[in-house]
Design a protein around this motif. Structure first.
Motif, PDB file in Angstrom:
ATOM      1  N   ASN A   1      43.901  41.836  41.091  1.00 28.98           N
ATOM      2  CA  ASN A   1      44.821  41.704  39.959  1.00 28.98           C
ATOM      3  C   ASN A   1      44.287  42.389  38.692  1.00 28.98           C
ATOM      4  O   ASN A   1      44.863  42.273  37.625  1.00 28.98           O
ATOM      5  N   GLY A   2      43.137  43.096  38.821  1.00 30.48           N
ATOM      6  CA  GLY A   2      42.553  43.809  37.691  1.00 30.48           C
ATOM      7  C   GLY A   2      41.527  43.021  36.906  1.00 30.48           C
ATOM      8  O   GLY A   2      40.827  43.580  36.061  1.00 30.48           O
ATOM      9  N   GLU A   3      41.403  41.743  37.160  1.00 34.78           N
ATOM     10  CA  GLU A   3      40.429  40.913  36.449  1.00 34.78           C
ATOM     11  C   GLU A   3      39.016  41.238  36.921  1.00 34.78           C
ATOM     12  O   GLU A   3      38.785  41.588  38.074  1.00 34.78           O
ATOM     13  N   LYS A   4      38.056  41.110  36.008  1.00 32.77           N
ATOM     14  CA  LYS A   4      36.652  41.342  36.320  1.00 32.77           C
ATOM     15  C   LYS A   4      35.910  40.016  36.234  1.00 32.77           C
ATOM     16  O   LYS A   4      36.053  39.276  35.267  1.00 32.77           O
ATOM     17  N   ILE A   5      35.101  39.741  37.266  1.00 33.07           N
ATOM     18  CA  ILE A   5      34.307  38.514  37.328  1.00 33.07           C
ATOM     19  C   ILE A   5      32.861  38.906  37.569  1.00 33.07           C
ATOM     20  O   ILE A   5      32.562  39.650  38.506  1.00 33.07           O
ATOM     21  N   GLN A   6      31.958  38.398  36.743  1.00 26.84           N
ATOM     22  CA  GLN A   6      30.544  38.714  36.894  1.00 26.84           C
ATOM     23  C   GLN A   6      29.893  37.776  37.905  1.00 26.84           C
ATOM     24  O   GLN A   6      30.051  36.553  37.839  1.00 26.84           O
TER      25      GLN A   6
ATOM     26  N   CYS B   1      43.477  29.703  39.386  1.00 27.54           N
ATOM     27  CA  CYS B   1      44.349  30.801  38.959  1.00 27.54           C
ATOM     28  C   CYS B   1      45.012  31.390  40.195  1.00 27.54           C
ATOM     29  O   CYS B   1      44.356  32.013  41.030  1.00 27.54           O
TER      30      CYS B   1
ATOM     31  N   LYS C   1      40.145  38.350  47.474  1.00 25.42           N
ATOM     32  CA  LYS C   1      40.829  38.932  46.311  1.00 25.42           C
ATOM     33  C   LYS C   1      39.993  40.012  45.639  1.00 25.42           C
ATOM     34  O   LYS C   1      40.396  40.591  44.645  1.00 25.42           O
TER      35      LYS C   1
ATOM     36  N   LEU D   1      35.600  43.399  40.815  1.00 24.10           N
ATOM     37  CA  LEU D   1      36.928  43.759  40.317  1.00 24.10           C
ATOM     38  C   LEU D   1      37.929  43.182  41.303  1.00 24.10           C
ATOM     39  O   LEU D   1      37.908  43.519  42.494  1.00 24.10           O
ATOM     40  N   LEU D   2      38.784  42.297  40.813  1.00 25.00           N
ATOM     41  CA  LEU D   2      39.752  41.630  41.679  1.00 25.00           C
ATOM     42  C   LEU D   2      41.013  42.468  41.839  1.00 25.00           C
ATOM     43  O   LEU D   2      41.281  43.374  41.048  1.00 25.00           O
TER      44      LEU D   2
ATOM     45  N   ASP E   1      48.594  33.541  41.900  1.00 27.32           N
ATOM     46  CA  ASP E   1      49.291  34.783  41.573  1.00 27.32           C
ATOM     47  C   ASP E   1      50.190  34.644  40.339  1.00 27.32           C
ATOM     48  O   ASP E   1      50.197  35.513  39.476  1.00 27.32           O
TER      49      ASP E   1
ATOM     50  N   THR F   1      32.637  29.731  37.916  1.00 30.16           N
ATOM     51  CA  THR F   1      33.644  30.378  38.748  1.00 30.16           C
ATOM     52  C   THR F   1      33.359  30.242  40.240  1.00 30.16           C
ATOM     53  O   THR F   1      32.270  30.552  40.700  1.00 30.16           O
TER      54      THR F   1
END
Length: 97
Positions: free
Chosen positions: A65-70, A10, A47, A62-63, A12, A41
């Motif tokens: 770009n606003g995405e959340k990754i556990q 993924c 990032k 919290l990236l 930009d 992931t």
């Protein structure tokens, strides 16, 4: 072996399908800031905007770009070691020692 698993990067403004396994991706780009944080992931630590502790020893990244990754607990110790190494000046190789 399940051959239907796919790897995506993924970026930009686009998503690319890669012909590489996650483990191989992490190994190739580990010293550039990419680390496995859960089963599906590999994350670019540059990032990450912030980290938030969660229940059951997990951490939410919290990236920018606003995405959340556990970040799952089984990957957390290696992730913390990785961040500590980066904070202490990163990884050394023959070109930059």
């Amino acid at each position: 072996m399940n051959t239907s698993k796919k790897t995506f990067a993924c970026l930009d403004h686009e998503v690319l399908r890669l012909e590489i396994r996650l483990q191989d991706l992490e190994n190739a780009y580990f010293e550039l800031g990419f680390i496995r944080v859960n089963k599906s992931t590999v994350l670019n630590v540059y990032k990450i905007d912030s980290l938030k502790p969660e229940l059951n020893m997990r951490v939410m990244a919290l990236l920018d770009n606003g995405e959340k990754i556990q970040i799952n607990r089984s990957y957390k110790a290696r992730f913390n070691t990785f961040l500590n190494t980066m904070n202490q000046g990163g990884f050394q190789n023959e070109d930059n020692q």
